[in-house]
Design a protein around this motif. Structure first.
Motif, PDB file in Angstrom:
ATOM      1  N   LEU A  41       0.855  -1.182   0.000  1.00 18.35           N
ATOM      2  CA  LEU A  41       0.000   0.000   0.000  1.00 18.35           C
ATOM      3  C   LEU A  41       0.893   1.233   0.000  1.00 18.35           C
ATOM      4  N   PRO A  42       0.417   2.342  -0.581  1.00 19.86           N
ATOM      5  CA  PRO A  42       1.248   3.545  -0.616  1.00 19.86           C
ATOM      6  C   PRO A  42       1.486   4.096   0.785  1.00 19.86           C
ATOM      7  N   TYR A  43       2.724   4.500   1.038  1.00 20.15           N
ATOM      8  CA  TYR A  43       3.087   5.131   2.300  1.00 20.15           C
ATOM      9  C   TYR A  43       3.543   6.549   1.978  1.00 20.15           C
ATOM     10  N   PHE A  44       2.837   7.541   2.495  1.00 16.29           N
ATOM     11  CA  PHE A  44       3.144   8.928   2.227  1.00 16.29           C
ATOM     12  C   PHE A  44       4.157   9.427   3.244  1.00 16.29           C
ATOM     13  N   GLU A  62       7.327   5.572  -0.342  1.00 12.09           N
ATOM     14  CA  GLU A  62       7.567   4.162  -0.624  1.00 12.09           C
ATOM     15  C   GLU A  62       6.255   3.423  -0.505  1.00 12.09           C
ATOM     16  N   GLU A  63       6.296   2.126  -0.745  1.00  8.29           N
ATOM     17  CA  GLU A  63       5.133   1.288  -0.494  1.00  8.29           C
ATOM     18  C   GLU A  63       5.463   0.366   0.667  1.00  8.29           C
ATOM     19  N   ILE A  64       4.468   0.108   1.490  1.00  4.88           N
ATOM     20  CA  ILE A  64       4.652  -0.737   2.666  1.00  4.88           C
ATOM     21  C   ILE A  64       3.692  -1.911   2.578  1.00  4.88           C
ATOM     22  N   ASP A  65       4.204  -3.096   2.841  1.00  3.53           N
ATOM     23  CA  ASP A  65       3.375  -4.282   2.971  1.00  3.53           C
ATOM     24  C   ASP A  65       2.938  -4.342   4.435  1.00  3.53           C
ATOM     25  N   PRO A  66       1.645  -4.165   4.732  1.00  6.20           N
ATOM     26  CA  PRO A  66       1.198  -4.188   6.133  1.00  6.20           C
ATOM     27  C   PRO A  66       1.580  -5.474   6.857  1.00  6.20           C
ATOM     28  N   ASN A  67       1.586  -6.584   6.137  1.00  2.78           N
ATOM     29  CA  ASN A  67       1.986  -7.842   6.775  1.00  2.78           C
ATOM     30  C   ASN A  67       3.447  -7.779   7.211  1.00  2.78           C
TER      31      ASN A  67
END
Length: 161
Positions: A41-44, A62-67
């Protein structure tokens, strides 16, 4: 499979069977993690202000995988839904989903999920007790012949509004 691996597998099977049959004290449901594809998911990079909006704060860092962000070891992690209010001063509320690492070594001061006399509870781990984070509940002191088993250490929580 060696003897130790077989014992661990037998324990996990027995433990999961027991979880399916048990009633919870402060924890109402236990969830297993699905082994699925990573989710990004996008991380601002900007922060969220409770005042006026800054028009320069709209780019994705960046993008972050919540898992990956929430779960250190997927094979050792379970998710548990909270029931009750004994941990509200630790900001753990009813219906929050706790992220619990079953392999992490519990230390005094950690928030843990424990099985106590057949029921589950979430509390701070003390030296010889379990400590609630709500003054209306008593400290649970460990007694001789009392059945206590630490399920794991709480490493995070999820909440929906």
């Amino acid at each position: 499979m060696n003897e130790r691996t077989e014992k661990v597998a037998d324990f996990i099977t027995a433990y999961n069977t027991k979880l399916a049959r048990s009633t919870a004290v402060n924890v109402s449901q236990v969830y297993s993690l699905a082994n699925g594809q990573p989710l990004s998911l996008p991380y601002f990079s900007s922060t969220v202000h409770a005042g006026f909006e800054n028009p320069a704060n709209d780019h994705i860092e960046e993008e972050i995988d919540p898992n990956g962000y929430l779960i250190d070891d997927p094979n050792a992690t379970i998710l548990i839904r909270v029931k009750g209010d004994s941990m509200i001063e630790a900001e753990i509320f009813e219906d929050d989903i706790l992220i619990v690492n079953r392999k992490r070594r519990a230390r005094a001061g950690d928030i843990v999920v424990a099985e106590l006399d057949g029921g589950f509870t979430v509390k701070y781990l003390g030296k010889h007790c379990l400590i609630p984070a709500n003054k209306k509940y008593p400290v649970i002191k460990f007694q001789d012949m009392q059945e206590l088993r630490l399920i794991g250490v709480v490493t995070g929580k999820m909440k929906r509004f």
